[in-house]
Write a protein that holds these residues in place. Structure first.
Motif, PDB file in Angstrom:
ATOM      1  N   CYS A  10       0.789  -1.226   0.000  1.00 31.78           N
ATOM      2  CA  CYS A  10       0.000   0.000   0.000  1.00 31.78           C
ATOM      3  C   CYS A  10       0.823   1.279   0.000  1.00 31.78           C
ATOM      4  N   THR A  27      -4.047  -2.948  -7.257  1.00 37.23           N
ATOM      5  CA  THR A  27      -3.257  -1.961  -6.512  1.00 37.23           C
ATOM      6  C   THR A  27      -2.391  -1.072  -7.391  1.00 37.23           C
ATOM      7  N   LEU A  30      -1.810   2.607  -6.697  1.00 36.99           N
ATOM      8  CA  LEU A  30      -0.954   3.027  -5.589  1.00 36.99           C
ATOM      9  C   LEU A  30       0.449   3.380  -6.044  1.00 36.99           C
ATOM     10  N   PHE A 176      -5.747   2.197   6.199  1.00 37.74           N
ATOM     11  CA  PHE A 176      -5.830   2.299   4.760  1.00 37.74           C
ATOM     12  C   PHE A 176      -7.237   2.734   4.337  1.00 37.74           C
ATOM     13  N   GLU A 180      -8.795   0.315  -0.774  1.00 36.77           N
ATOM     14  CA  GLU A 180      -7.674  -0.614  -0.769  1.00 36.77           C
ATOM     15  C   GLU A 180      -8.015  -1.948  -0.101  1.00 36.77           C
TER      16      GLU A 180
END
Length: 287
Positions: A10, A27, A30, A176, A180
């Motif tokens: 993350c 992801t 990110l 988070f 996510e």
């Protein structure tokens, strides 16, 4: 450790994400966000001398950090009154040398892994939490510590970040953002399956969690700390893991209910004792 590796997912680590190809798509957004991270910081310019710069994972609603091992290390720092600062600027989060948290910077040295950091700082500050223990007692304390860190830890992670991840995000325990959640769950599930804990059923995980917390109650008995009247590194580790099971795991988890229903009173007193003495700012840490 797993919670430490969530930070890799993350925050920034395209190479690691590529290795976990099943979660790349979820992801990818990110990577751009954290692609411009400054490395090779200079002591005396980017951070002060003679102060430990601690890089944590991120605060949860009900505790100062969602990494078990950040809490372990920070409890150690507070016990010895070692001067430190926490770098909690998420947008400038910098992954450490071992690609996990916690990691530190100190007088030009950059180091990862909570246990290696403790051993390094013992030498730097000439301190030793375990100096009161005999050689045999140190070995026993180490065995207990590894049981907690290598087994109970994974039960904690599987419970909070797989089985009850909806509640973990809904209740604000996770640092988070909600978008996510799916990526985090996939990554955690992959890791816990590899370790072995993720291969058990939900009911088996619940039974193991309850059983191990009851065993820890038996280990403690009426002692102030695991090895007696004085605190040691094993207590920092135990507090780091078991405080998460009490305060940073959804209350629907059977392990959490043991605390809420008063079934492990010695563990409750133990956690309260360490929190009250070293974490008076537990609800809102002062950095």
């Amino acid at each position: 450790m797993l919670m430490e590796r969530i930070s890799e997912l993350c925050r920034k680590n395209s190479a690691y994400l590529a290795a976990g190809a099943t979660v790349v798509g979820a992801t990818a957004f990110l990577l751009k966000r954290f692609s411009n991270v400054k490395n090779n910081r200079i002591c005396g310019i980017d951070y002060p001398r003679d102060v430990v710069i601690l890089h944590p994972l991120g605060r949860g609603k009900t505790g100062p950090d969602t990494s078990h091992f950040v809490i372990k290390l920070e409890t150690y720092l507070r016990f010895h009154k070692i001067p430190y600062q926490s770098d909690i600027n998420i947008d400038n989060y910098k992954l450490g040398p071992k690609k996990k948290v916690p990691w530190i910077e100190y007088n030009g040295v950059t180091m990862g892994d909570s246990q290696m950091i403790i051993e390094f700082l013992n030498k730097e500050f000439n301190v030793d939490m375990d100096s009161h223990l005999t050689k045999q007692e140190k070995a026993l304390a180490w065995a207990v510590q590894k049981w907690i860190e290598e087994y109970m830890y994974w039960l904690s992670v599987q419970s909070a970040w797989v089985l009850f991840i909806d509640e973990t995000f809904r209740d604000g325990i996770s640092p988070f953002p909600m978008e996510e959640k799916s990526a985090v769950k996939k990554w955690v599930s992959n890791m816990t399956y590899t370790v072995g804990v993720g291969r058990h059923t939900k009911e088996e995980i619940h039974e193991m969690t309850v059983s191990n917390l009851r065993k820890f109650e038996d280990v403690l008995g009426d002692k102030k700390f695991i090895m007696g009247d004085k605190m040691g590194v094993v207590d920092c580790a135990a507090f780091g893991i078991i405080s998460q099971m009490r305060w940073l795991t959804p209350s629907v988890c059977p392990g959490s209910r043991l605390f809420l229903e008063g079934e492990i009173p010695d563990v409750v007193k133990y956690l309260d004792r360490i929190r009250d003495q070293y974490w008076p700012d537990w609800e809102s840490p002062i950095y």
